[in-house]
Design an enzyme around this catalytic site. Structure first.
Site, mmCIF file in Angstrom:
data_model
loop_
_atom_site.group_PDB
_atom_site.id
_atom_site.type_symbol
_atom_site.label_atom_id
_atom_site.label_comp_id
_atom_site.label_asym_id
_atom_site.label_seq_id
_atom_site.Cartn_x
_atom_site.Cartn_y
_atom_site.Cartn_z
ATOM 1 N N HIS A 86 -11.823 5.184 43.802
ATOM 2 C CA HIS A 86 -11.704 4.756 42.409
ATOM 3 C C HIS A 86 -13.051 4.528 41.743
ATOM 4 O O HIS A 86 -13.285 4.927 40.613
ATOM 5 C CB HIS A 86 -10.885 3.461 42.343
ATOM 6 C CG HIS A 86 -9.582 3.640 41.666
ATOM 7 N ND1 HIS A 86 -8.482 4.133 42.327
ATOM 8 C CD2 HIS A 86 -9.203 3.423 40.392
ATOM 9 C CE1 HIS A 86 -7.481 4.196 41.474
ATOM 10 N NE2 HIS A 86 -7.879 3.775 40.303
ATOM 11 N N GLU A 107 -11.144 1.733 30.160
ATOM 12 C CA GLU A 107 -10.679 1.664 28.768
ATOM 13 C C GLU A 107 -11.830 1.503 27.767
ATOM 14 O O GLU A 107 -11.607 1.520 26.548
ATOM 15 C CB GLU A 107 -9.695 0.496 28.592
ATOM 16 C CG GLU A 107 -8.288 0.758 29.115
ATOM 17 C CD GLU A 107 -8.199 0.723 30.638
ATOM 18 O OE1 GLU A 107 -8.796 -0.183 31.243
ATOM 19 O OE2 GLU A 107 -7.551 1.621 31.216
ATOM 20 N N SER A 166 -12.601 0.235 48.624
ATOM 21 C CA SER A 166 -12.507 1.080 49.821
ATOM 22 C C SER A 166 -11.926 2.463 49.525
ATOM 23 O O SER A 166 -11.777 3.275 50.429
ATOM 24 C CB SER A 166 -11.657 0.368 50.878
ATOM 25 O OG SER A 166 -10.450 -0.046 50.293
HETATM 26 N N1 RBF Z 1 -12.035 -1.968 36.242
HETATM 27 C C1 RBF Z 1 -13.258 -2.538 36.162
HETATM 28 O O1 RBF Z 1 -13.737 -2.797 35.048
HETATM 29 N N2 RBF Z 1 -13.976 -2.812 37.288
HETATM 30 C C2 RBF Z 1 -13.513 -2.513 38.550
HETATM 31 O O2 RBF Z 1 -14.226 -2.803 39.512
HETATM 32 C C3 RBF Z 1 -12.251 -1.893 38.648
HETATM 33 N N3 RBF Z 1 -11.770 -1.535 39.858
HETATM 34 C C4 RBF Z 1 -10.561 -0.940 39.939
HETATM 35 C C5 RBF Z 1 -10.058 -0.556 41.193
HETATM 36 C C6 RBF Z 1 -8.811 0.031 41.297
HETATM 37 C C7 RBF Z 1 -8.300 0.430 42.656
HETATM 38 C C8 RBF Z 1 -8.036 0.256 40.121
HETATM 39 C C9 RBF Z 1 -6.675 0.893 40.196
HETATM 40 C C10 RBF Z 1 -8.536 -0.103 38.898
HETATM 41 C C11 RBF Z 1 -9.788 -0.709 38.777
HETATM 42 N N4 RBF Z 1 -10.283 -1.084 37.532
HETATM 43 C C12 RBF Z 1 -11.520 -1.660 37.441
HETATM 44 C C13 RBF Z 1 -9.442 -0.999 36.316
HETATM 45 C C14 RBF Z 1 -9.639 0.299 35.529
HETATM 46 O O3 RBF Z 1 -10.892 0.290 34.876
HETATM 47 C C15 RBF Z 1 -8.508 0.417 34.475
HETATM 48 O O4 RBF Z 1 -8.492 -0.734 33.678
HETATM 49 C C16 RBF Z 1 -7.124 0.595 35.078
HETATM 50 O O5 RBF Z 1 -7.118 1.642 36.020
HETATM 51 C C17 RBF Z 1 -6.075 0.895 33.973
HETATM 52 O O6 RBF Z 1 -6.405 2.099 33.295
#
Ligand code: RBF
Length: 169
Positions: free
Chosen positions: A98, A63, A95
């Site tokens: 993403h 975001e 894992s």
């Molecule tokens: N957002 C982060 O800022 N750092 C992360 O390590 C991170 N890991 C994610 C892993 C998965 C499997 C998912 C589904 C989302 C992750 N997100 C992470 C959130 C992502 O940036 C975002 O906020 C959401 O997917 C909603 O659009």
């Protein structure tokens, strides 16, 4: 002696007239908080006034580009335009795929954001393979093996705003 990192700046910069935005993700909050503190402390040490550091949050790193864009637009519309924005996020590999997709797309979008908002955008995104790597880069691992990268982002923000910001020339 550590050789990596921003190190000493090329000259002294005066941040006293700058308005700096920080937009940070809330995923991996402990690490984020340390990075944001590092950035804010460095901004203050370079003369940026506390009232001129405006902080907003988004849910996750994905975001950051849109959140930062709207934040910059909103500050401008309020008559208090920013000179530079520091999006801050911490991505830690899991894992699935993403990590790769979010790291790549967010990085590209943050780079392209500069042309849209016409102010410098600092790259405050850690893309780490492990939680330990991220904590080290926020200066909060047990052995304190690295410095807080947020400090570098604060220094880069003041330098970029002073040299290449909307009020620089
Ligand atoms: N957002 C982060 O800022 N750092 C992360 O390590 C991170 N890991 C994610 C892993 C998965 C499997 C998912 C589904 C989302 C992750 N997100 C992470 C959130 C992502 O940036 C975002 O906020 C959401 O997917 C909603 O659009």
């Amino acid at each position: 002696m550590a050789v990596k990192g921003l190190g000493q700046l090329d000259q002294e910069y005066d941040g006293s007239k700058l308005r700096v935005g920080i937009v940070h993700a809330r995923w991996n909050r402990v690490i984020i908080d340390a990075l944001v503190k590092g950035a804010v402390d460095r901004l203050l040490s370079m003369g940026v006034k506390e009232d001129n550091i405006i902080v907003e949050t988004v849910p996750g790193s994905f975001e950051l580009p849109w959140g930062s864009k709207r934040f910059v637009d909103a500050q401008k519309a309020k008559g208090a335009p920013l000179d530079v924005v520091i999006p801050i996020g911490v991505l830690i590999k899991g894992s699935t795929m993403h990590f790769e997709y979010i790291s790549d797309s967010t990085t590209q979008a943050l780079m392209n954001l500069q042309d849209k908002v016409q102010i410098p955008v600092i790259f405050g995104l850690l893309t780490c393979l492990t939680e330990e790597q991220a904590m080290a880069r926020a200066g909060i691992d047990a052995g304190k093996t690295m410095h807080n990268h947020g400090e570098d982002w604060g220094a880069a923000a003041v330098e970029m705003a002073a040299k290449f910001g909307p009020n620089a020339f």
